[in-house]
Design an enzyme around this catalytic site. Structure first.
Site, PDB file in Angstrom:
ATOM      1  N   CYS A  60     121.401  17.955 -10.442  1.00  0.00           N
ATOM      2  CA  CYS A  60     122.142  17.354 -11.554  1.00  0.00           C
ATOM      3  C   CYS A  60     122.297  15.845 -11.368  1.00  0.00           C
ATOM      4  O   CYS A  60     121.978  15.283 -10.335  1.00  0.00           O
ATOM      5  CB  CYS A  60     123.508  18.010 -11.683  1.00  0.00           C
ATOM      6  N   ALA A  63     124.277  14.597  -8.430  1.00  0.00           N
ATOM      7  CA  ALA A  63     123.518  14.665  -7.170  1.00  0.00           C
ATOM      8  C   ALA A  63     122.662  13.409  -7.001  1.00  0.00           C
ATOM      9  O   ALA A  63     122.571  12.844  -5.912  1.00  0.00           O
ATOM     10  CB  ALA A  63     122.638  15.914  -7.147  1.00  0.00           C
ATOM     11  N   ARG A  94     121.586  16.492   3.033  1.00  0.00           N
ATOM     12  CA  ARG A  94     120.333  15.771   2.771  1.00  0.00           C
ATOM     13  C   ARG A  94     119.705  15.208   4.047  1.00  0.00           C
ATOM     14  O   ARG A  94     118.616  14.682   4.034  1.00  0.00           O
ATOM     15  CB  ARG A  94     120.598  14.662   1.747  1.00  0.00           C
ATOM     16  N   HIS A 194     120.199   8.626 -10.824  1.00  0.00           N
ATOM     17  CA  HIS A 194     119.595   7.463 -10.152  1.00  0.00           C
ATOM     18  C   HIS A 194     119.831   6.211 -10.986  1.00  0.00           C
ATOM     19  O   HIS A 194     120.228   5.174 -10.480  1.00  0.00           O
ATOM     20  CB  HIS A 194     118.071   7.632 -10.013  1.00  0.00           C
TER      21      HIS A 194
HETATM   22 FE1  CFM Z   1     112.932   9.585  -4.306  1.00  0.00          FE
HETATM   23 FE2  CFM Z   1     112.108  11.821  -3.910  1.00  0.00          FE
HETATM   24 FE3  CFM Z   1     114.568  11.380  -4.880  1.00  0.00          FE
HETATM   25 FE4  CFM Z   1     113.954  10.742  -2.335  1.00  0.00          FE
HETATM   26 FE5  CFM Z   1     115.030  13.130  -1.547  1.00  0.00          FE
HETATM   27 FE6  CFM Z   1     113.181  14.107  -3.180  1.00  0.00          FE
HETATM   28 FE7  CFM Z   1     115.610  13.731  -4.108  1.00  0.00          FE
HETATM   29 MO1  CFM Z   1     115.164  15.624  -2.372  1.00  0.00          MO
HETATM   30  S1  CFM Z   1     111.907  10.309  -2.501  1.00  0.00           S
HETATM   31  S2  CFM Z   1     115.038   9.692  -3.814  1.00  0.00           S
HETATM   32  S3  CFM Z   1     114.922  11.238  -0.452  1.00  0.00           S
HETATM   33  S4  CFM Z   1     112.673  11.127  -5.803  1.00  0.00           S
HETATM   34  S5  CFM Z   1     113.559  14.548  -1.140  1.00  0.00           S
HETATM   35  S6  CFM Z   1     111.039  13.619  -3.710  1.00  0.00           S
HETATM   36  S7  CFM Z   1     114.307  15.337  -4.479  1.00  0.00           S
HETATM   37  S8  CFM Z   1     116.790  13.993  -2.349  1.00  0.00           S
HETATM   38  S9  CFM Z   1     116.263  12.527  -5.741  1.00  0.00           S
END
Ligand code: CFM
Length: 546
Positions: A60, A63, A94, A194
């Site tokens: 979500c 997160a 994580r 993000h």
């Molecule tokens: Fe970038 Fe990723 Fe992500 Fe990531 Fe991660 Fe991820 Fe994630 Mo899990 S590199 S930041 S450190 S998009 S592994 S493939 S899914 S936490 S939001």
């Protein structure tokens, strides 16, 4: 022979994946499942709502904001305003590591801060409780910053976390308090979080400290979160090369470094999906260009270092980078030579968040392994097809939900690090500034690309292709392993890492060798291996000859 595998016709596999769905679902899913052609790159439907009930791998918005972008900064107190579950399930899972310089330095990562909302707060409002929590955290820890993260009920009942933060910031005087409207439902996945996090970090942190930074080659590392110690290895390499890391966003980072990050002369981006907004905003406001790099894979790391040296255009740095590569590579090559005969020709599938499904293909290809299918959980079309498609991406109601900051050049601090002519010259040398080609250009023709893979599709893919390894996360791990296929977690790395840089590549080769060559997988009977039980019509193991 492994190397002579004949793969099923991907167009037929695609049909098989969607044929059992109801018509509407099949129509929608068919746009997210494409057969790759690196020369013409087909369009992939991405960043759209998941079909309810399909069992997505996604998370979500909260997160993506709290866990991903802000979580790894060690000296900020991150308070989750919401029921305890949202905090508890994000607590240390994580594996983002950190290394305070001294024992006295603040490190709040091991803590779990929550307002622990109860029914009473949902009914009568939770702002009072939030302000008490901020005061309590301040009294106990005296942090430089406190960030507040909104969970779903906060948005539903209308608590104003921004007003509460402003009020407490003023009251406390020496603590920067700011809030995020990152309720879980804000977007279709953690990707929304993000963007919300990028906006908040840019508004409330970047540029707060104008102290000049020492160093000839100063850069920020964007989109590296120090999972399993990845950032430590990149820091080691930078230091060896004489490159100054001003701030990392946000693995092994501090509030102070991020506040000072606009003093760097280059932003290098690892995970494009989670932080490209920051690269663009810092360029517009401060004149710092960004460049896509990849430190996953030994060859990719070498290439990225050369790109950085080329950007700074300094003969001494270029020579030093070559020395470091020449020093590091023999150790890597020795391990590849030993392991590769055992991994050559094997196949992998990668279904991870938004960038690892691309980057880890480099490590597999260094092992002689082929990626037959890959996809992101929540990335956008540009992460698949390249940033040139950005102007043609449809802005739907879900994306409109997320604020686009209006950023302009800072009247005093805007200072273009390179002139237009210099940037052009770098482009001519093949240095891509402010660009990313995406995953598909690098993938083989006829490999399958699947966005937001469903549980059913993952089972079908495994059944048909029988990959030697499947890469995903904890939710998929044991289901896949019960099918007789080892699963490597590419989110948390299971218990492994680092996997970046040169030493990380060696760690990865060894871990993958142990997994794909473990005889235990041959002892498991998958459902389709028992006659008449769960096998798919026509498109089964016979499509793969070994
Ligand atoms: Fe970038 Fe990723 Fe992500 Fe990531 Fe991660 Fe991820 Fe994630 Mo899990 S590199 S930041 S450190 S998009 S592994 S493939 S899914 S936490 S939001």
């Amino acid at each position: 022979m492994e190397a002579n595998r004949i793969y099923p016709d991907p167009a037929l596999v695609r049909e098989e994946l969607i044929q059992k769905y109801p018509t509407k679902v099949a129509k929608k899913r068919s746009k997210s499942i494409v057969v790759n052609d690196p020369d013409t790159i087909p369009e992939v439907q991405a960043n759209v709502r998941t079909v309810p009930g399909i069992i997505t791998q996604r998370g979500c918005s909260y997160a993506g904001c709290k866990g991903v972008v802000l979580g790894p900064t060690r000296d900020i107190v991150n308070i989750v305003h919401g029921p305890i579950g949202c905090s508890f399930y994000a607590w240390l899972t994580r594996r983002n590591q950190t290394r305070p310089e001294t024992l006295e330095d603040a490190n709040f990562i091991p803590y779990c801060f929550s307002t622990d909302m109860q029914e009473e707060n949902v009914v009568f409002g939770g702002e009072k409780k939030l302000k008490v929590a901020i005061q309590e955290a301040y009294d106990l820890f005296h942090p430089k910053s406190i960030a507040i993260f909104s969970t779903c009920p906060v948005g539903l009942i209308g608590d104003d976390v921004h007003a509460a933060s402003r009020e407490m910031k003023e009251k406390l005087g020496d603590c920067n308090v700011f809030g995020f409207s990152c309720e879980g439902y804000r977007g279709v996945s953690q990707s929304a979080g993000h963007h919300i996090a990028n906006n908040g970090v840019f508004k409330h942190m970047v540029g707060n400290d104008n102290t000049p930074v020492e160093g000839k080659f100063k850069l920020n590392l964007l989109g590296e979160y120090n999972i399993g110690g990845d950032a430590f290895e990149i820091e080691r390499i930078f230091e060896k090369c004489g490159i100054t890391l001003v701030a990392s966003f946000s693995g092994n980072s501090t509030v102070g470094a991020i506040e000072n990050s606009h003093m760097a002369d280059l932003n290098v981006i690892l995970c494009h999906r989670s932080i490209n907004y920051m690269g663009d905003m810092m360029e517009t406001k401060y004149g710092i260009p960004w460049m896509k790099v990849n430190f996953v894979g030994a060859e990719s790391s070498a290439k990225s270092l050369r790109k950085i040296a080329e950007y700074f255009g300094d003969a001494g740095l270029k020579a030093r980078v070559e020395e470091v590569i020449a020093e590091e590579m023999p150790k890597v090559k020795a391990i590849i030579d030993e392991i590769r005969p055992r991994t050559e020709g094997k196949t992998a599938m990668l279904f991870v968040g938004g960038s690892r499904a691309h980057h880890y293909q480099d490590l597999f290809s260094e092992l002689g392994m082929t990626t037959v299918a890959a996809g992101y959980e929540f990335a956008h079309r540009d992460d698949y097809e390249g940033r040139q498609v950005l102007p043609s991406i449809k802005i739907d109601a879900d994306s409109k939900n997320i604020e686009e900051l209006k950023v302009t050049a800072d009247p005093e601090r805007y200072n273009p690090r390179k002139t237009e002519a210099e940037l052009e010259a770098l482009k001519e040398k093949g240095l891509e500034i402010n660009s990313y080609d995406g995953m598909m250009k690098q993938m083989n023709s006829k490999s399958l690309v699947v966005d937001d893979l469903s549980h059913y599709e993952s089972e079908k893919l495994i059944e048909i292709y029988k990959p030697d390894i499947f890469c995903a996360g904890i939710k998929e791990k044991y289901v896949v392993q019960k099918m007789g296929v080892p699963l490597k977690q590419l989110h948390s790395y299971d218990y492994g890492g680092p996997y970046t840089g040169f030493e990380g590549a060696v760690n990865f080769y060894k871990d993958i060798d142990r997994m794909v060559n473990n005889p235990v997988w041959k002892l498991i009977k998958a459902p389709w291996e028992t006659a008449g039980n769960g096998s798919s019509d026509g498109l089964e193991a016979s499509y793969v000859t070994q």
